[in-house]
Design a protein around this motif. Structure first.
Motif: not given
Length: 147
Positions: A109-112, A121-123, A129-130
């Motif tokens: 999970r990520w909380f960006i 449109t997409k990551i 990067k994240y």
């Protein structure tokens, strides 16, 4: 790194997958002491509202089971609902949310923060990067194994 394949009976529907993402976000946010509010009816911009008292955040939740080349592909735009598609694409607008919560097939999970999102449109998550926004893993969306 292997390709992930589903080993559960049947296929998870997009709606159920989205619900599981929202449940995962609620679970993670509650474990940090946030009060959670769910917009009544369909909200075009955010799935959840979280507050710790003085601060309030609008949160968009996205999920993915698409894993290629060592990264999870997250579609952050909307291409219609479950009816016939009109051809209109609603791109992610970081000014209309405060955070993007992401749950992927293996439970990561990520909380960006919205200001950090570098795509409309997409990551792709799972790389550098994240990485600083990855939080504790939750339940996987699918029972998976490396092929």
């Amino acid at each position: 790194m292997g390709t992930y394949v589903c080993v559960v009976d049947g296929r998870i529907s997009p709606r159920e997958q989205g619900d599981l993402g929202e449940f995962s976000a609620i679970d993670w946010l509650r474990s940090r002491g946030y009060a959670i509010y769910v917009p009544l009816g369909h909200s075009p911009d955010c799935d959840l509202i979280a507050t710790d008292g003085p601060r309030t955040w609008r949160i968009q939740v996205k999920t993915s089971t698409v894993f290629r080349l060592g990264r999870w592909a997250i579609t952050v735009c909307t291409r219609g609902g479950n009816q016939s598609w009109s051809g209109l694409v609603k791109r992610l607008d970081p000014t209309r949310i405060d955070y993007l919560f992401v749950l992927v097939g293996d439970g990561r999970r990520w909380f960006i923060p919205a200001a950090e999102i570098q795509g409309v449109t997409k990551i792709h998550v799972g790389g550098p990067k994240y990485a600083s926004f990855e939080v504790e893993a939750g339940r996987p969306l699918l029972v998976i194994r490396a092929a």
